[in-house]
Design a protein around this motif. Structure first.
Motif, short mmCIF file in Angstrom:
data_model
loop_
_atom_site.label_atom_id
_atom_site.label_comp_id
_atom_site.label_asym_id
_atom_site.label_seq_id
_atom_site.Cartn_x
_atom_site.Cartn_y
_atom_site.Cartn_z
N ARG A 178 -12.72 2.83 2.32
CA ARG A 178 -12.69 2.98 0.86
C ARG A 178 -12.72 1.62 0.17
O ARG A 178 -13.49 1.39 -0.77
N ILE A 179 -11.88 0.71 0.64
CA ILE A 179 -11.82 -0.62 0.02
C ILE A 179 -13.13 -1.36 0.23
O ILE A 179 -13.68 -1.97 -0.71
N ALA A 180 -13.66 -1.32 1.45
CA ALA A 180 -14.88 -2.07 1.78
C ALA A 180 -16.07 -1.60 0.94
O ALA A 180 -16.80 -2.40 0.35
N PHE A 181 -16.28 -0.30 0.88
CA PHE A 181 -17.44 0.22 0.15
C PHE A 181 -17.26 0.10 -1.36
O PHE A 181 -18.23 -0.15 -2.08
N ASN A 189 -4.96 2.59 -6.51
CA ASN A 189 -6.17 2.22 -7.26
C ASN A 189 -6.07 0.79 -7.77
O ASN A 189 -7.04 0.02 -7.72
N GLU A 190 -4.89 0.42 -8.26
CA GLU A 190 -4.67 -0.95 -8.74
C GLU A 190 -4.66 -1.93 -7.57
O GLU A 190 -5.15 -3.06 -7.69
N CYS A 238 -7.49 -6.14 -4.22
CA CYS A 238 -8.16 -6.52 -2.97
C CYS A 238 -9.61 -6.91 -3.24
O CYS A 238 -10.11 -7.90 -2.67
N ILE A 239 -10.27 -6.14 -4.08
CA ILE A 239 -11.67 -6.44 -4.42
C ILE A 239 -11.79 -7.79 -5.12
O ILE A 239 -12.70 -8.59 -4.84
N HIS A 240 -10.83 -8.07 -5.99
CA HIS A 240 -10.81 -9.37 -6.68
C HIS A 240 -10.65 -10.51 -5.68
O HIS A 240 -11.29 -11.56 -5.82
N ILE A 279 0.87 -1.17 0.00
CA ILE A 279 0.00 0.00 0.00
C ILE A 279 0.92 1.22 0.00
O ILE A 279 1.92 1.27 0.72
N TYR A 280 0.61 2.20 -0.83
CA TYR A 280 1.50 3.33 -1.04
C TYR A 280 1.09 4.52 -0.18
O TYR A 280 -0.07 4.90 -0.14
N ARG A 281 2.11 5.08 0.51
CA ARG A 281 1.87 6.22 1.38
C ARG A 281 2.80 7.36 0.95
O ARG A 281 3.94 7.12 0.55
N LYS A 282 2.34 8.60 1.04
CA LYS A 282 3.14 9.74 0.60
C LYS A 282 4.47 9.81 1.31
O LYS A 282 5.51 10.09 0.72
#
Length: 435
Positions: free
Chosen positions: A146-149, A107-108, A113-115, A93-96
């Motif tokens: 964000r991921i869950a919804f 986004n990818e 994760c959704i898959h 997971i990318y963080r600034k």
């Protein structure tokens, strides 16, 4: 072919890791897992205090699933590291602040994760976004919501994604052979927020985030008085032997401590003068404890002579095994402690590194001894001898554990002042705990 190889390697490493963690913690105490273990797909959310170990302990406990774990992307810097981490089901997971890739790459990652959810798999996210050793829950990030919804929205809210909050508690973050606690709360489904999400997505995500924060807080030790954290941590240490007695009908010592500390916090925040006086007394008490060189897991009680003798006999019986294990394990322990751990200042990495390196170095080291003994003497005898090494190591850890208890008992026997101070303090805190 790659998928099959990945599964075989993962299964093998998981067996090694399971064994390694068995030699890292004296007890792994779990509550609530049976009521959530069959929930699929699932999003696990937990507090984050101890780097990689926080993820590894879920892998050990959740034997019937293969959880994927979101971790910071900067550990994926090299191509080979990325391949190895993918094998053990870690996802970047990318963080600034990491200066690693771009947050748009998330986004990818979210799509991946959704898959996984669509295949009925499980994912672990640490909503705090980073780790810290202090025993309280930090503010939640937006990632889990964000991921869950997004997962439910892309599946018309028919995915049935389960959210499983749990808390992790370490008796000692960096050291071996202390107790580790995992406590699982009640699972809930993202579908419960469909109407709120349809009306106002931001509001639904906030409600979701607030809920996981509350649920995780309930299952861990969450010292909420941050400005007086050190003071309340000392209170926790002092009152731990009494938590289950004073707070009834709690499913674990962690739940009892959590309720006890926050109850005392609530009462002390209303009385600044009382807080000031107790802080002074407690500071004086712990200065005496430090001066006396008591270990952190002492219990300040008047010592019984019979109990003292039994402790001494147990340590005496275990001493030859302790010495044997120290000799047998000298080389791997020297490498781990002197060549690796000694150079790592952040103590939250210590137990992760100890367990991770042990995962490989001990099997290789014992196998080498087996070969040497087999060639030199007899293969059957070599197998029997090497098979005893892990058992002797367990006896060594137990002997060290009870030696500390014996040492503490001896110090308290010589210094009854500490016991008297403890009694006075406990009496004062009890009035705050039972209000």
């Amino acid at each position: 072919m790659y998928t099959i190889a990945k599964y075989i390697i993962y299964s093998f490493l998981r067996k090694l890791m399971d064994a390694s963690l068995s030699f890292s913690y004296r007890n792994i105490i779990v509550t609530g897992y049976d009521k959530v273990k069959n929930r699929k797909p699932s999003l696990f959310v937990s507090n984050h205090q101890n780097t990689f170990m926080d993820g590894l302990v879920l892998i050990k406990v959740a034997k019937d699933i293969q959880p994927n774990i979101l971790v910071r992307a900067d550990i994926f810097k090299s191509k080979w590291a990325a391949i190895a981490l993918d094998v053990i089901r870690l996802i970047p997971i990318y963080r600034k602040k990491d200066n690693m890739g771009s947050v748009t790459q998330n986004n990818e990652i979210f799509k991946k994760c959704i898959h996984l959810f669509e295949k009925g798999e499980s994912l672990l996210i640490f909503p705090e976004g980073n780790h810290a050793i202090k025993r309280y829950l930090r503010p939640m990030q937006k990632g889990p919501a964000r991921i869950a919804f997004q997962a439910e929205e892309e599946n018309n809210f028919q995915l049935g994604l389960n959210v499983i909050p749990y808390g992790v508690h370490y008796e000692s973050h960096p050291e071996r052979w202390h107790d580790l606690h995992l406590h699982f709360g009640d699972a809930f489904q993202v579908q419960e927020y469909k109407n709120e999400f349809d009306e106002n997505p931001s509001k639904a995500q906030k409600q979701f985030t607030d809920r996981i924060s509350k649920e995780i807080s309930t299952e861990m030790l969450d010292i909420k008085w941050h400005s007086e954290y050190e003071f309340m941590e000392q209170v926790r240490t002092l009152l731990k032997p009494y938590a289950l007695k004073w707070i009834h009908n709690r499913k674990s010592i962690v739940h009892a401590e959590n309720e006890l500390i926050n109850k005392i916090t609530s009462n002390l925040q209303e009385d600044e003068e009382k807080t000031r006086l107790l802080k002074g007394k407690l500071q004086s008490y712990f200065e005496e404890v430090k001066k006396s060189k008591l270990s952190k897991d002492y219990t300040a009680r008047k010592q019984c002579v019979v109990s003292f003798i039994l402790k001494a006999m147990g340590v005496l019986i275990g001493s030859p095994f302790w010495l044997a294990a120290k000799v047998i394990n000298f080389i791997p322990e020297y490498i781990i402690e002197k060549k690796v751990i000694a150079g790592v200042k952040d103590i939250t990495w210590h137990i992760s590194l100890r367990s991770g390196i042990s995962l490989f170095i001990y099997p290789l080291y014992y196998f080498l001894i087996f070969i040497i003994l087999g060639i030199s003497f007899d293969w059957v005898i070599a197998g029997i001898v090497v098979f005893t090494f892990p058992l002797i190591s367990v006896v060594m850890y137990e002997t060290q554990y009870h030696f500390k208890k014996l040492k503490n008992a001896f110090i308290l026997f010589k210094n009854p002042k500490i016991v008297n101070q403890e009694k006075e303090l406990v009496t004062e805190f009890k009035t705050l705990a039972v209000k």
